[in-house]
Design a protein around this motif. Structure first.
Motif, PDB file in Angstrom:
ATOM      1  N   ASN A   2      -0.491 -18.087   0.431  1.00 54.16           N
ATOM      2  CA  ASN A   2       0.513 -17.654  -0.535  1.00 54.16           C
ATOM      3  C   ASN A   2       1.879 -18.179  -0.150  1.00 54.16           C
ATOM      4  O   ASN A   2       2.168 -18.389   1.002  1.00 54.16           O
ATOM      5  CB  ASN A   2       0.609 -16.127  -0.563  1.00 54.16           C
ATOM      6  N   SER A   3       2.756 -18.323  -1.138  1.00 58.42           N
ATOM      7  CA  SER A   3       4.157 -18.577  -0.855  1.00 58.42           C
ATOM      8  C   SER A   3       4.827 -17.231  -0.725  1.00 58.42           C
ATOM      9  O   SER A   3       4.801 -16.442  -1.636  1.00 58.42           O
ATOM     10  CB  SER A   3       4.808 -19.382  -1.984  1.00 58.42           C
ATOM     11  N   ALA A   4       5.446 -16.974   0.411  1.00 64.33           N
ATOM     12  CA  ALA A   4       6.033 -15.663   0.651  1.00 64.33           C
ATOM     13  C   ALA A   4       7.517 -15.618   0.327  1.00 64.33           C
ATOM     14  O   ALA A   4       8.126 -14.584   0.464  1.00 64.33           O
ATOM     15  CB  ALA A   4       5.806 -15.266   2.109  1.00 64.33           C
ATOM     16  N   PRO A   9       6.331 -22.657  -6.922  1.00 66.53           N
ATOM     17  CA  PRO A   9       4.991 -22.742  -6.336  1.00 66.53           C
ATOM     18  C   PRO A   9       4.891 -23.941  -5.404  1.00 66.53           C
ATOM     19  O   PRO A   9       5.541 -24.952  -5.600  1.00 66.53           O
ATOM     20  CB  PRO A   9       4.072 -22.928  -7.552  1.00 66.53           C
ATOM     21  N   LEU A  10       4.053 -23.807  -4.401  1.00 66.72           N
ATOM     22  CA  LEU A  10       3.910 -24.870  -3.418  1.00 66.72           C
ATOM     23  C   LEU A  10       3.004 -25.995  -3.906  1.00 66.72           C
ATOM     24  O   LEU A  10       2.736 -26.926  -3.173  1.00 66.72           O
ATOM     25  CB  LEU A  10       3.355 -24.298  -2.103  1.00 66.72           C
ATOM     26  N   THR A  11       2.536 -25.951  -5.120  1.00 60.45           N
ATOM     27  CA  THR A  11       1.605 -26.951  -5.616  1.00 60.45           C
ATOM     28  C   THR A  11       2.262 -27.930  -6.577  1.00 60.45           C
ATOM     29  O   THR A  11       1.576 -28.628  -7.292  1.00 60.45           O
ATOM     30  CB  THR A  11       0.428 -26.249  -6.325  1.00 60.45           C
ATOM     31  N   ASP A  12       3.602 -28.004  -6.626  1.00 63.59           N
ATOM     32  CA  ASP A  12       4.258 -28.865  -7.602  1.00 63.59           C
ATOM     33  C   ASP A  12       4.486 -30.287  -7.104  1.00 63.59           C
ATOM     34  O   ASP A  12       5.240 -31.032  -7.676  1.00 63.59           O
ATOM     35  CB  ASP A  12       5.575 -28.249  -8.076  1.00 63.59           C
ATOM     36  N   THR A  54       0.811 -12.318   8.023  1.00 59.30           N
ATOM     37  CA  THR A  54       1.495 -11.127   7.538  1.00 59.30           C
ATOM     38  C   THR A  54       0.553  -9.931   7.659  1.00 59.30           C
ATOM     39  O   THR A  54      -0.671 -10.082   7.531  1.00 59.30           O
ATOM     40  CB  THR A  54       1.974 -11.299   6.082  1.00 59.30           C
ATOM     41  N   ALA A  55       1.135  -8.788   7.937  1.00 59.77           N
ATOM     42  CA  ALA A  55       0.340  -7.565   8.061  1.00 59.77           C
ATOM     43  C   ALA A  55       0.032  -7.014   6.675  1.00 59.77           C
ATOM     44  O   ALA A  55       0.894  -6.990   5.797  1.00 59.77           O
ATOM     45  CB  ALA A  55       1.093  -6.525   8.883  1.00 59.77           C
ATOM     46  N   GLU A  61      -3.329 -11.400   7.293  1.00 59.40           N
ATOM     47  CA  GLU A  61      -3.836 -12.507   6.508  1.00 59.40           C
ATOM     48  C   GLU A  61      -2.881 -13.686   6.653  1.00 59.40           C
ATOM     49  O   GLU A  61      -1.696 -13.514   6.933  1.00 59.40           O
ATOM     50  CB  GLU A  61      -4.021 -12.144   5.040  1.00 59.40           C
ATOM     51  N   ALA A  62      -3.433 -14.878   6.490  1.00 59.68           N
ATOM     52  CA  ALA A  62      -2.630 -16.090   6.585  1.00 59.68           C
ATOM     53  C   ALA A  62      -1.755 -16.217   5.339  1.00 59.68           C
ATOM     54  O   ALA A  62      -2.175 -15.895   4.230  1.00 59.68           O
ATOM     55  CB  ALA A  62      -3.541 -17.304   6.706  1.00 59.68           C
ATOM     56  N   VAL A  63      -0.514 -16.642   5.554  1.00 60.41           N
ATOM     57  CA  VAL A  63       0.418 -16.908   4.462  1.00 60.41           C
ATOM     58  C   VAL A  63       1.148 -18.202   4.780  1.00 60.41           C
ATOM     59  O   VAL A  63       1.078 -18.717   5.900  1.00 60.41           O
ATOM     60  CB  VAL A  63       1.459 -15.769   4.267  1.00 60.41           C
TER      61      VAL A  63
END
Length: 168
Positions: A2-4, A9-12, A54-55, A61-63
């Motif tokens: 995820n982008s926190a 978005p990180l997919t652009d 992140t908790a 979980e991975a972010v």
């Protein structure tokens, strides 16, 4: 992941792998999403995705945190092609970049205290000094200093200060 940060978005774009140097001189491989030529401050800023954890209620979980950095923190990885990473120059119609870095301002609630803010925090406007992460960590370790909880300063800087305890 995820982008926190709440940014685009990180997919652009087509990301490329680069190395990011952290405040304690460790390096981590990150994804470079775009390059932006600016007319102020550092001439180039780079949006990267930094892996983190992140908790959550069920554990961790991975972010991936999206942040803007300067060329001082990045190094290319040999053999990685950066040509597909979107590059924006001032002539292109883009919204102004969000500042990267941190700002230290006097604490309005505590005489002699200071508050460290993310440079994009609304509470950071109206003065203060923009600085890099190492300077922000140093400022946060001074007596009477605190990190802003309205922006990501507390979330990012306090764990870094905690990790650094015992190494000084």
């Amino acid at each position: 992941m995820n982008s926190a940060s709440g940014e685009r978005p990180l997919t652009d774009g087509v990301p490329a792998r680069v190395t990011l140097t952290l405040p304690d001189a460790q390096t981590v491989e990150v994804r470079l999403y775009e390059r932006l030529r600016t007319t102020h401050g550092h001439p180039w800023r780079y949006r990267v995705g930094v892996p983190a954890w992140t908790a959550t209620e069920s554990g961790v979980e991975a972010v991936e945190y999206s942040v803007w950095v300067t060329d001082r923190e990045l190094q290319p990885i040999g053999g990685v092609d950066l040509s597909a990473v979107p590059t924006h120059r001032p002539a292109e119609p883009l919204p102004p970049p969000q500042p990267s870095g941190w700002v230290v301002r006097p604490d309005p609630r505590r005489r002699g205290g200071t508050v460290v803010h993310d440079a994009v925090c609304p509470e950071a406007t109206g003065g203060g000094k923009e600085m890099g992460t190492l300077e922000a960590l140093d400022a946060l370790m001074r007596p009477g200093a605190s990190a802003c909880h309205e922006c990501c300063a507390a979330e990012i800087l306090i764990p870094a200060v905690e990790l650094g305890k015992g190494y000084g």
